[in-house]
Scaffold this motif. Structure first.
Motif, short mmCIF file in Angstrom:
data_model
loop_
_atom_site.label_atom_id
_atom_site.label_comp_id
_atom_site.label_asym_id
_atom_site.label_seq_id
_atom_site.Cartn_x
_atom_site.Cartn_y
_atom_site.Cartn_z
N THR A 108 0.82 -1.30 0.12
CA THR A 108 -0.21 0.03 -0.24
C THR A 108 0.63 1.26 0.00
OG1 THR A 108 -2.23 -1.09 0.78
CG2 THR A 108 -1.54 1.04 1.28
N LYS A 128 -9.39 -1.53 2.29
CA LYS A 128 -9.48 -1.98 3.42
C LYS A 128 -10.85 -3.57 3.51
CE LYS A 128 -5.73 -1.75 5.00
NZ LYS A 128 -4.63 -3.20 4.11
N GLU A 198 -7.77 -6.43 1.95
CA GLU A 198 -8.06 -5.64 0.75
C GLU A 198 -8.96 -6.20 0.21
OE1 GLU A 198 -4.15 -6.11 1.42
OE2 GLU A 198 -4.03 -4.07 3.22
#
Length: 263
Positions: A108, A128, A198
């Motif tokens: 990320t 998320k 994710e």
């Protein structure tokens, strides 16, 4: 009037002195040159994040979206890929220590990482979300449903999943498991209630395991992008990686990989 003969002579003298180690040291060779001379692209990967980068224990090979990208990047340089194992907990330290040329493992883009390291332009929009057992899907419809002592939330150590849980779910029962790739099965087996993950990873595990669900996948808690991580300070190498990713986006390669590994 300016004496151009004297000016040119002075410039030539200064150039000669710099070229033979005179007034200023010559620039060190950049990472691009190092990679081509070495004949390998050193790729840092946690190998535990389907569908981005996953070490297949049966074949001993790395698989996934990001592994395909790494192979294509190496091909553009005329070299081969050599993977260097890392972990989410040691990822930043290993990157800054120069243990690999790039880290690409579903990483990320964050301000904290950008402060200490270089990151490529973002690719693949995600957010998320959670994984849970299919029979529990109706229990978890909001962040508030997770933030309870009775809810066992499992994360891997050192990454953004753990940071999200610590910041946003202070009242949950937080369980830290060292192997990210094992957490979905532990959720399915009832060893914990929820995995923070994710959307990319959630889609893959729901597809692969009928016991799992991702009830909030279309309404994630955050919006982020992945980036390729590098040690700070080599602008030429960062420019090359960004150019490569832009080209692969424009020619449809990233869309094809997304269809293959994620959708």
């Amino acid at each position: 009037m300016v004496n151009f003969k004297k000016l040119c002579a002075g410039a030539l003298l200064a150039t000669a002195m710099l070229g033979v180690g005179g007034l200023l040291p010559s620039a060190e060779a950049g990472r691009l040159q190092d990679i081509q001379e070495r004949g390998t692209l050193l790729v840092g990967s946690t190998g535990d994040y389907k569908p981005m980068s996953y070490l297949n224990k049966e074949t001993g090979k790395y698989e996934g979206f990001d592994c395909e990208v790494a192979e294509l990047l190496a091909q553009s340089l005329g070299v081969k890929v050599q993977y260097v194992p890392t972990t989410w907990k040691t990822l930043s330290a290993d990157t800054m220590a120069g243990k690999f040329d790039i880290a690409i493992s579903g990483i990320t883009r964050t301000f904290a990482r950008a402060k200490d390291m270089d990151m490529s332009h973002g690719y693949l929009l995600f957010g998320k979300t959670i994984l849970c057992r299919k029979e529990d899907a109706k229990k978890f419809t909001s962040e508030a449903d997770l933030n309870k002592k009775s809810v066992r939330v499992m994360v891997n150590p050192g990454g953004t999943n753990e940071k999200f849980a610590l910041s946003n779910l202070p009242d949950c029962t937080l369980l830290v498991h060292p192997q990210n790739a094992e957490i979905p099965s532990l959720i399915a087996e009832g060893k914990a209630d929820v995995m923070i993950t994710e959307t990319m990873e959630a889609r893959r595990y729901v597809r692969d395991d009928a016991r799992l669900a991702a009830p909030l996948i279309d309404d994630p808690f955050t919006k982020n992008q992945f980036g390729i991580l590098m040690a700070k300070g080599d602008q030429e190498w960062l420019n090359y990686v960004n150019f490569f990713m832009e080209e692969k986006d424009m020619d449809g390669t990233l869309d094809k990989l997304e269809d293959e590994y994620i959708k």
